[in-house]
Motif scaffolding. Structure first.
Motif, PDB file in Angstrom:
ATOM      1  N   LEU A   6       0.827  -1.203   0.000  1.00 30.65           N
ATOM      2  CA  LEU A   6       0.000   0.000   0.000  1.00 30.65           C
ATOM      3  C   LEU A   6       0.866   1.260   0.000  1.00 30.65           C
ATOM      4  CD1 LEU A   6      -2.928  -0.918   2.429  1.00 30.65           C
ATOM      5  CD2 LEU A   6      -2.484  -1.631   0.076  1.00 30.65           C
ATOM      6  N   SER A   7       1.962   1.242   0.718  1.00 31.89           N
ATOM      7  CA  SER A   7       2.845   2.409   0.767  1.00 31.89           C
ATOM      8  C   SER A   7       3.484   2.679  -0.590  1.00 31.89           C
ATOM      9  CB  SER A   7       3.942   2.189   1.819  1.00 31.89           C
ATOM     10  OG  SER A   7       3.378   2.047   3.114  1.00 31.89           O
ATOM     11  N   ALA A   8       3.782   1.618  -1.337  1.00 36.64           N
ATOM     12  CA  ALA A   8       4.394   1.787  -2.657  1.00 36.64           C
ATOM     13  C   ALA A   8       3.408   2.374  -3.655  1.00 36.64           C
ATOM     14  CB  ALA A   8       4.916   0.444  -3.165  1.00 36.64           C
ATOM     15  N   GLY A   9       2.117   2.094  -3.483  1.00 35.22           N
ATOM     16  CA  GLY A   9       1.124   2.533  -4.454  1.00 35.22           C
ATOM     17  C   GLY A   9       0.407   3.821  -4.102  1.00 35.22           C
ATOM     18  N   SER A  10       0.546   4.291  -2.874  1.00 36.07           N
ATOM     19  CA  SER A  10      -0.181   5.478  -2.442  1.00 36.07           C
ATOM     20  C   SER A  10       0.656   6.296  -1.473  1.00 36.07           C
ATOM     21  CB  SER A  10      -1.500   5.079  -1.769  1.00 36.07           C
ATOM     22  OG  SER A  10      -2.045   6.141  -1.014  1.00 36.07           O
ATOM     23  N   PRO A  11       0.939   7.549  -1.816  1.00 33.10           N
ATOM     24  CA  PRO A  11       1.692   8.402  -0.881  1.00 33.10           C
ATOM     25  C   PRO A  11       0.917   8.673   0.404  1.00 33.10           C
ATOM     26  CG  PRO A  11       0.892   9.673  -2.762  1.00 33.10           C
ATOM     27  CD  PRO A  11       0.648   8.232  -3.086  1.00 33.10           C
ATOM     28  N   VAL A  12      -0.408   8.625   0.337  1.00 36.74           N
ATOM     29  CA  VAL A  12      -1.217   8.829   1.535  1.00 36.74           C
ATOM     30  C   VAL A  12      -1.048   7.652   2.490  1.00 36.74           C
ATOM     31  CG1 VAL A  12      -3.550   9.169   2.433  1.00 36.74           C
ATOM     32  CG2 VAL A  12      -2.866  10.270   0.292  1.00 36.74           C
ATOM     33  N   PHE A  13      -1.119   6.434   1.949  1.00 29.96           N
ATOM     34  CA  PHE A  13      -0.864   5.260   2.786  1.00 29.96           C
ATOM     35  C   PHE A  13       0.557   5.286   3.333  1.00 29.96           C
ATOM     36  CE2 PHE A  13      -4.388   2.844   0.525  1.00 29.96           C
ATOM     37  CZ  PHE A  13      -5.180   2.767   1.655  1.00 29.96           C
ATOM     38  N   SER A  14       1.502   5.710   2.498  1.00 26.68           N
ATOM     39  CA  SER A  14       2.889   5.757   2.932  1.00 26.68           C
ATOM     40  C   SER A  14       3.058   6.686   4.133  1.00 26.68           C
ATOM     41  CB  SER A  14       3.777   6.230   1.780  1.00 26.68           C
ATOM     42  OG  SER A  14       5.127   6.297   2.175  1.00 26.68           O
ATOM     43  N   ALA A  15       2.388   7.835   4.073  1.00 27.93           N
ATOM     44  CA  ALA A  15       2.457   8.774   5.192  1.00 27.93           C
ATOM     45  C   ALA A  15       1.743   8.224   6.422  1.00 27.93           C
ATOM     46  CB  ALA A  15       1.852  10.110   4.781  1.00 27.93           C
ATOM     47  N   MET A  16       0.674   7.466   6.174  1.00 26.03           N
ATOM     48  CA  MET A  16      -0.109   6.907   7.282  1.00 26.03           C
ATOM     49  C   MET A  16       0.704   5.874   8.057  1.00 26.03           C
ATOM     50  SD  MET A  16      -3.637   4.688   7.054  1.00 26.03           S
ATOM     51  CE  MET A  16      -4.456   5.945   6.070  1.00 26.03           C
ATOM     52  N   PHE A  17       1.441   5.049   7.320  1.00 23.19           N
ATOM     53  CA  PHE A  17       2.164   3.953   7.963  1.00 23.19           C
ATOM     54  C   PHE A  17       3.564   4.396   8.392  1.00 23.19           C
ATOM     55  CE2 PHE A  17      -0.529   1.378   4.855  1.00 23.19           C
ATOM     56  CZ  PHE A  17      -1.572   1.280   5.761  1.00 23.19           C
TER      57      PHE A  17
END
Length: 311
Positions: free
Chosen positions: A157-168
């Protein structure tokens, strides 16, 4: 031309069984390897299709079996371009003395010479998708209403979405629960979003009640490729019944391409649009959009008049 025909039994040394299974074939989309980057993996000299397949598999699904898994077996090539295989009908687990399990579908898969690098990416993507479908080794869980939960993998998810990346971030990873509560997106829409991140394709994207919701979810998590695909579907869907609604929706969600397309459509169909109740609602609730639509109608009318005078 590919020829597949029934042949005499094949010896065990001629073929081997591929240990592959698929879960929920109807939901699982075909892998789109190009979604993992902007550059195509196909080189120019390999884009032309070869004259014959380099490998053929046959996949069978059975009406009754001990598990829900289907099987995929490699076929054996003989001659110039012929393929053959032997399939033994599985024994009914409830009565092993009778062959009562019959294939309900047979699919033939053909490799027309996929480059090694692209084939490796596809295999890797299939493995990652399988982890999601089987919910194996999930390190984050999303909770929805009615106690529904969907697991996923932080790194994907972090690789596909900068929002998820920031969340995690580290704070989240240090937490004991590693759960995220989703209250503003339906679970099925969110599942399609996750499937897209794993495979590059959302199977239900084109469904009428899914496209706009999926766009909104992709917009929230900043997944631009998915937003583009949703927009392309909506562009093909503009008609007299939904043009005004799509104009308002595209304005609210800043979908410029769709907004411009709906304005042009309204201008081209102005006489029929004026008689719709939605037009009056547009005037009352979105006067700025009504003005834009009217301006497009005026421009189209001027063009038409100039063309008529010149002829």
């Amino acid at each position: 031309m590919l020829t597949v025909e029934e042949m005499p039994p094949i010896s065990g040394s001629e073929m081997s069984t591929a240990n592959s299974s698929l879960i929920d074939d109807q939901e699982k989309p075909q892998t789109k390897s190009q979604k993992f980057g902007e550059t195509s993996f196909l080189s120019e000299d390999l884009e032309a299709k070869p004259s014959c397949p380099v490998q053929v598999w046959i996949k069978t699904n059975y009406e009754k079996a001990a598990s829900s898994k289907s099987s995929m077996l490699p076929m054996v090539k003989y001659g110039s371009n012929k393929w053959r295989m032997e399939v033994t009908n599985p024994i009914d687990p409830d009565n092993r003395y009778y062959y009562r399990i019959y294939p309900c579908s047979i699919t033939i898969l053909i490799d027309l010479g996929t480059p090694v690098r692209e084939r490796n990416v596809i295999m890797m993507s299939d493995g990652l998708a399988e982890m999601f479908y089987s919910q194996h080794l999930c390190d984050v869980h999303f909770d929805f209403k009615d106690s529904q939960t969907v697991g996923a993998h932080v790194v994907i998810l972090s690789a596909g979405s900068p929002v998820f990346s920031a969340m995690f971030r580290s704070e989240f990873l240090k937490s004991k629960t590693k759960k995220v509560t989703i209250t503003d997106i339906d679970i099925e829409v969110f599942r399609q979003l996750l499937i897209y991140l794993y495979t590059g394709s959302a199977p239900k994207l084109a469904q009428e009640n899914m496209t706009q919701l999926l766009f909104e979810a992709a917009d929230k998590y900043n997944i631009d490729n998915l937003k583009t695909e949703c927009t392309d579907v909506l562009l093909k869907r503009v008609n007299l019944d939904n043009a005004i609604r799509l104009l308002v929706w595209s304005h609210i969600h800043s979908v410029a391409k769709l907004k411009e397309a709906t304005l042009k459509f309204l201008a081209a169909n102005s006489l029929r649009i004026f008689s719709q109740p939605e037009w009056m609602d547009l005037i009352k609730n979105y006067p700025e959009l009504c003005l834009l639509a009217t301006q497009h109608m005026s421009k189209l009318l001027n063009i038409t008049n100039k063309t008529a005078k010149s002829t």
